[in-house]
Structures are given as structure tokens and as C-alpha cells.
Design an enzyme around this catalytic site. Structure first.
Site, PDB file in Angstrom:
ATOM      1  N   CYS A 100       0.863  -1.175   0.000  1.00 52.86           N
ATOM      2  CA  CYS A 100       0.000   0.000   0.000  1.00 52.86           C
ATOM      3  C   CYS A 100       0.904   1.232   0.000  1.00 52.86           C
ATOM      4  CB  CYS A 100      -0.902  -0.003   1.228  1.00 52.86           C
ATOM      5  SG  CYS A 100       0.031   0.132   2.750  1.00 52.86           S
ATOM      6  N   HIS A 140       5.778  -6.554   7.690  1.00 51.98           N
ATOM      7  CA  HIS A 140       5.583  -7.956   8.087  1.00 51.98           C
ATOM      8  C   HIS A 140       5.960  -8.873   6.936  1.00 51.98           C
ATOM      9  CE1 HIS A 140       2.588  -6.405  11.219  1.00 51.98           C
ATOM     10  NE2 HIS A 140       3.665  -6.794  11.819  1.00 51.98           N
ATOM     11  N   HIS A 166       3.058   1.819  10.821  1.00 60.03           N
ATOM     12  CA  HIS A 166       2.073   1.634  11.891  1.00 60.03           C
ATOM     13  C   HIS A 166       2.014   2.802  12.875  1.00 60.03           C
ATOM     14  CE1 HIS A 166       1.704  -2.449  10.731  1.00 60.03           C
ATOM     15  NE2 HIS A 166       2.776  -2.924  11.326  1.00 60.03           N
ATOM     16  N   HIS A 205      -1.898  -5.216  18.354  1.00 61.16           N
ATOM     17  CA  HIS A 205      -1.278  -4.758  17.100  1.00 61.16           C
ATOM     18  C   HIS A 205      -0.547  -3.430  17.340  1.00 61.16           C
ATOM     19  CE1 HIS A 205      -0.809  -3.332  12.986  1.00 61.16           C
ATOM     20  NE2 HIS A 205      -0.973  -4.592  12.617  1.00 61.16           N
ATOM     21  N   GLU A 230      -0.093  -0.837  15.602  1.00 61.63           N
ATOM     22  CA  GLU A 230      -0.828   0.381  15.223  1.00 61.63           C
ATOM     23  C   GLU A 230      -1.791   0.785  16.341  1.00 61.63           C
ATOM     24  OE1 GLU A 230      -3.192   0.320  11.504  1.00 61.63           O
ATOM     25  OE2 GLU A 230      -4.575   1.592  12.617  1.00 61.63           O
ATOM     26  N   CYS A 262      -8.653   2.334   6.411  1.00 62.11           N
ATOM     27  CA  CYS A 262      -7.937   2.921   5.272  1.00 62.11           C
ATOM     28  C   CYS A 262      -8.604   2.494   3.961  1.00 62.11           C
ATOM     29  CB  CYS A 262      -6.504   2.437   5.338  1.00 62.11           C
ATOM     30  SG  CYS A 262      -5.611   2.705   3.846  1.00 62.11           S
ATOM     31  N   SER A 290       1.043 -10.686   9.516  1.00 59.31           N
ATOM     32  CA  SER A 290       0.343  -9.539   8.928  1.00 59.31           C
ATOM     33  C   SER A 290      -1.165  -9.651   9.173  1.00 59.31           C
ATOM     34  CB  SER A 290       0.639  -9.492   7.421  1.00 59.31           C
ATOM     35  OG  SER A 290      -0.346  -8.752   6.756  1.00 59.31           O
ATOM     36  N   SER A 291      -1.715  -8.688   9.935  1.00 55.36           N
ATOM     37  CA  SER A 291      -3.142  -8.784  10.270  1.00 55.36           C
ATOM     38  C   SER A 291      -4.010  -8.507   9.043  1.00 55.36           C
ATOM     39  CB  SER A 291      -3.504  -7.859  11.424  1.00 55.36           C
ATOM     40  OG  SER A 291      -3.567  -6.538  11.002  1.00 55.36           O
ATOM     41  N   ASN A 292      -3.559  -7.611   8.148  1.00 55.82           N
ATOM     42  CA  ASN A 292      -4.406  -7.336   6.986  1.00 55.82           C
ATOM     43  C   ASN A 292      -4.444  -8.543   6.053  1.00 55.82           C
ATOM     44  OD1 ASN A 292      -2.744  -6.499   4.332  1.00 55.82           O
ATOM     45  ND2 ASN A 292      -1.599  -5.799   6.103  1.00 55.82           N
TER      46      ASN A 292
HETATM   47 FE1  F3S Z   1      -1.202   1.236   4.259  1.00 57.42          FE
HETATM   48 FE2  F3S Z   1      -1.381   3.486   5.524  1.00 57.42          FE
HETATM   49 FE3  F3S Z   1      -3.505   2.274   4.701  1.00 57.42          FE
HETATM   50  S1  F3S Z   1       0.033   1.857   5.962  1.00 57.42           S
HETATM   51  S2  F3S Z   1      -3.019   0.110   4.801  1.00 57.42           S
HETATM   52  S3  F3S Z   1      -1.952   3.164   3.394  1.00 57.42           S
HETATM   53  S4  F3S Z   1      -3.249   3.265   6.657  1.00 57.42           S
END
Ligand code: F3S
Length: 295
Positions: A12, A41, A74, A124, A126, A191, A219-221
Site C-alpha cells: 500500500c 511484516h 504503523h 497490534h 498500530e 484505510c 500480517s493482520s491485513n
Molecule cells: Fe497502508 Fe497506511 Fe492504509 S500503511 S493500509 S496506506 S493506513
């Protein structure tokens, strides 16, 4: 066999900036650069950086004064900025602007007398960082059961989300908070890069026979992408590199979908695509083409 690669797969904006900053520093400094926690991560990237003299530390006390330190996307609590200053380190702040915005928001709301509820994972980094900007007036909830345990007396409550939270979870939990506490001030701070990535995975996983989600173990996402995909496509696999790919019975699979978490470098994605492609004389399409096909 057809491979559908999500347009939003991989780094990202915030992660890309953080990695770029560290890489630029390694060119200038050659060695003696710290990151406060692994910059992303992804073990492969962290290992490559280690070879270039970048060391990840979890405790500022372990640092040698005078060296550079990078705060990752983060973000961190204000105390860490203090510690860095007191230790005599050179600060390089790669906190994602979207995360910084949450820091400023919760800090302002605390000053205005609100109690803050952060919807997210309390372990986490963040979320730990965001909590630090709330002058100890924050609670973290990750489930309805967590909301049940809250005992906030303040009638001014502000709710924010971890940037990588799934929108479904956010809506469920906020609805429950509102039922319990009445009117609350809520800010959906998920986000847009995250929601776009999740929406794409949701869409692709409904039309493929198998789904591969690439990303780091911690990685949580990536984990959230896996969960979304698994709901639609039982044959969903989470892999860190192409080496983790499961054996596939190609005859039974006509379409494979691929996406990747925000910390996954492009070359790792390419390796996975190549490995899957090598299994068969495939046809690879990107989401643009797929959308045209679907319309
Ligand atoms: Fe990446 Fe920032 Fe969004 S780190 S997931 S662009 S909040």
C-alpha cells in the site's frame, strides 16, 4: 486455467513509503540503521535489509546513540518519540499519514473530554500506538464480548477503527456500542487501500475455484483477506512465499484468484504467479479485463 490477480495486491502507499525511506537511508548510511520493529511484516524483505545494515529493535534502550532510527508505517505512541530524543537518535518518521490522522483525531477528542474506543486488535502495534495518543482514556475492543465488558461512565464517547479492520466487523461492533451507550461520535478510520483490497478479494473469491492470499505470517491485513476469501471460497490458501503453495490438482481448477497483503513485495507475488502458471498453460488476466468480462 485462468489466473485473476487483484489490482490492489501488494504494497500500500504507507508501506511503500516506509520501505523507500529505509532503502534511501541504506544508500546514504551503509550501516547502523535501526527500525523500531520490523519495517514490514515480511521476513524476506527484513532479511534483505539486515544484510544492508538495518537492524530491527523493540527497545530504544538497545540502540547506540547518534544512529538513525525509522518509525514504521504503523506509527508509535508519543512516549517513543520522547525515548528516541532522550537516547540521542536521529528520527526518520515513516508513520503513514492515515495513521497520523488518527493520532491527531483521538488526541483532540481526548482534550475535548471524550473517552476513546478503538475497534481493533489490542496487541497490534498500530493500535498500541493510537492508544498512546489518548492520554490513557482509551479502550480497545475486537468483539461484541469485549464491548459487553466495557464500563465507561463518560457520556462523551468517540469510536475509531484500526486502519485494517474489515468494514463488516466495524459496522457490527459500532452498532452494538451505540445500543449500549446511545449516541457516540464515530469515525470510520479504515484505510481506503484496505477496504478496496478487501472488496476486491470478496469479489474475486466468489468467482474462482481456488484463492491464494500472499502475505507475512504476522500480517493482520493478510489474515483478514484470508478470512474474507474463505467465506466465499473454501479452497483458500494463505502463503508467505511461492514455496508454501499447496499441491494443486489442476484438472479440477479452472480459475485461481490471487491477492496479497499490504506488506507483500511485487517480486513475491510474481513468483507465486509464475509457479501457478508453470503448472499449466494458463491464461492470466488482470482485474480490468475481468471486469470487462463480467459486465
Ligand atoms: Fe497502508 Fe497506511 Fe492504509 S500503511 S493500509 S496506506 S493506513
Amino acid at each position: 486455467m485462468e489466473i485473476i490477480l487483484a489490482k490492489s495486491a501488494g504494497f500500500c502507499f504507507g508501506v511503500s513509503n516506509a520501505v523507500k525511506l529505509v532503502n534511501e537511508l541504506t544508500e546514504k548510511e551503509k550501516s547502523g540503521i535501526y527500525t523500531y520493529g520490523p519495517i514490514i511484516h515480511n521476513d524476506q524483505v527484513v532479511e534483505q535489509l539486515r544484510e544492508k545494515g538495518v537492524e530491527s529493535i523493540d527497545n530504544i534502550d538497545d540502540a547506540i546513540p547518534g544512529r538513525h532510527i525509522v518509525i514504521r508505517a504503523h506509527g508509535v505512541a508519543p512516549q517513543i518519540y520522547e525515548d528516541i530524543k532522550n537516547k540521542g537518535l536521529i528520527l526518520n518518521d515513516a508513520t503513514c499519514p492515515y495513521v497520523k490522522k488518527i493520532h491527531n483525531l483521538v488526541n483532540k477528542k481526548c482534550t475535548e473530554g471524550y473517552d476513546i474506543i478503538i475497534v481493533g486488535d489490542k496487541n497490534h502495534p498500530e493500535v498500541i500506538g493510537i492508544s498512546g495518543w489518548c492520554e490513557n482514556k482509551s479502550s480497545v475492543v475486537d468483539s461484541i464480548a469485549d464491548v459487553d465488558k466495557l464500563d465507561i461512565k463518560n457520556d462523551k464517547i468517540c469510536v475509531v477503527s484500526q486502519t485494517t479492520l474489515s468494514r463488516k466487523k466495524w459496522e457490527e461492533i459500532v452498532e452494538y456500542i451505540e445500543k449500549k451507550y446511545g449516541n457516540v461520535v464515530k469515525y470510520d478510520t479504515i484505510c481506503s487501500a484496505t477496504s478496496k483490497r478487501q472488496d476486491e478479494v470478496d469479489e474475486i473469491s466468489k468467482i474462482v475455484d481456488m484463492m491464494i492470499i500472499i502475505g507475512g505470517k504476522h500480517s493482520s491485513n493478510t489474515q483478514k483477506l484470508y478470512e474474507i476469501s474463505k467465506r466465499n471460497c473454501p479452497l483458500t490458501y494463505k502463503v508467505e512465499t511461492s514455496g508454501d503453495l499447496p499441491p494443486v490438482d489442476i484438472k479440477k481448477i479452472k480459475k485461481i484468484g490471487i491477492s496479497a497483503g499490504a506488506s507483500t513485495p511485487e517480486w513475491v507475488i510474481e513468483e507465486v504467479i509464475k509457479k501457478m502458471s508453470d503448472l499449466n498453460n494458463k491464461q492470466r488476466v488482470d482485474m480490468n479485463e475481468q471486469e470487462t468480462e463480467m459486465n
